[in-house]
Design an enzyme around this catalytic site. Sequence first.
Site, PDB file in Angstrom:
ATOM      1  N   SER A 248       1.096  -1.472   0.296  1.00 33.09           N
ATOM      2  CA  SER A 248       0.104   0.179  -0.083  1.00 33.09           C
ATOM      3  C   SER A 248       0.842   1.408  -0.536  1.00 33.09           C
ATOM      4  CB  SER A 248      -0.993   0.045   1.073  1.00 33.09           C
ATOM      5  OG  SER A 248      -1.654   1.158   1.166  1.00 33.09           O
ATOM      6  N   HIS A 250      -0.001   4.329   0.838  1.00 32.81           N
ATOM      7  CA  HIS A 250      -0.329   5.510   1.606  1.00 32.81           C
ATOM      8  C   HIS A 250       0.295   5.433   3.714  1.00 32.81           C
ATOM      9  CE1 HIS A 250      -4.494   3.972   4.034  1.00 32.81           C
ATOM     10  NE2 HIS A 250      -4.338   3.648   2.986  1.00 32.81           N
ATOM     11  N   THR A 288      -6.158   2.811 -16.582  1.00 36.39           N
ATOM     12  CA  THR A 288      -5.550   3.810 -17.077  1.00 36.39           C
ATOM     13  C   THR A 288      -4.922   3.752 -15.299  1.00 36.39           C
ATOM     14  OG1 THR A 288      -6.351   4.874 -18.326  1.00 36.39           O
ATOM     15  CG2 THR A 288      -4.381   5.515 -17.347  1.00 36.39           C
ATOM     16  N   CYS A 374     -10.724   0.281   9.264  1.00 36.90           N
ATOM     17  CA  CYS A 374     -11.763  -0.161   8.624  1.00 36.90           C
ATOM     18  C   CYS A 374     -13.024  -0.672   9.143  1.00 36.90           C
ATOM     19  CB  CYS A 374     -11.006  -1.340   7.725  1.00 36.90           C
ATOM     20  SG  CYS A 374      -9.560  -0.831   6.227  1.00 36.90           S
TER      21      CYS A 374
END
Length: 450
Positions: A248, A250, A288, A374
């Site tokens: 990840s 971040h 993209t 989360c």
Amino acid sequence: MASKLLRQTLTKTNRTAAIRCFSTAASVAFPSEYEYPTGITMKGVKISGRPLYLDMQATTPVDPRVLDSMLPFYLSRYGNPHSRTHLYGWESETAVETARAQVAALIGASPKEIVFTSGATESNNISIKGVMHFYKDKKRHIITTQTEHKCVLDSCRHLQQEGFEVTYLPVGSDGLIDLDRLVKEIRPDTGLVSVMAVNNEIGVVQPVEEIGKICKEFNVPFHTDAAQALGKIKVDVEKWNVSLMSLSGHKIYGPKGVGALYLRRRPRIRVEPQMNGGGQERGIRSGTVPTPLVVGMGAACELAMKEMEYDENRIKGLQERLLNGIREKIDGVVVNGSMDRRYVGNLNLSFAYVEGESLLMGLKEVAVSSGSACTSASLEPSYVLRALGVDEDMAHTSIRFGIGRFTTEEEIDRAVELTVKQVEKLREMSPLYEMVKEGIDIKQIQWAQH
């Protein structure tokens, strides 16, 4: 460059108000002249100013040097990296491949083994569902642990609904799995072992190298969610013998919305794509590639490679300062998870005889959490702490302190002061704490129902 551009963009009248919306890291480039004369009110909570940030496992501020690397690809080099007919596309493609090499270097991999995704959740989904779907004719069993991130557990439950079998390994009171138990659970039809490297709630570091050796011996692919490990502990895909690894951006002072999947080439591991489209990223992850985000993640990985040792030593000192500062002033403080095998920036504490929600609400001036970002919306005690065998009342009182690159000694001292003050205040109102001080064993009391 980032600071210069931001200064030019912000006018004299709105500069300070806008600055305070930035991360702690970005705002260091500006004078801290803005104050909140009436305080801040949000979601019904009023505080005097922005709280100090100690929730680094949830997310980290973007390093200003990372922001510097990203800005050109928003402002002038904005080409689609998949456009092959002009300069804008070529320079974006070059930047993406440079970032791919930067990510690969941090984990000891080949750039050809890195697939960019939207984050670790997507990488985990591709790894777990993708592997099991690809090998579904022969492999119908997966092994994971009870303390994995929710996206891993939910991916496994999804597979169970499709008819696959899942073994959820228990963990000890230190949060670590039993390697002998892992060996016993491996079957001829086991298609994947998935074990998180560093736990997001309690920071324990699983014996991934030993797990990798076991998986290699039984010829079973090994996946690890390394979102909390990348840039914080030494990661080596060869030593760990991982087939797939989720990363990840971040969590390492990079931007949100970008992650990566390490996919081993030799021996080759195959996955079924979870998204259809233009076939980008070797057809594994269509869409993209977001050049600025990918460039930011690459820069964050390069910085982590250079500064990991320094960061670890500094953060270790701050963690000891925090833990010792609290324990010197109050009793009944328990560290959740192993202290020997632990990432130093994660300190998960439970406070006896204190109601957890009240403690969190009382710490309005400190941005901390009671567990994973989360799942923290749930009022249920952390499933990770329950898996460790922590009593429900103690699980309810847990606070996760996340220390990082930009945390200061002054912030730690202030967090200690506020935490101790709030715990003492709540214990003064607790009849249970009064009984304990009088020497009464409250576990032996037979509570009557009315």
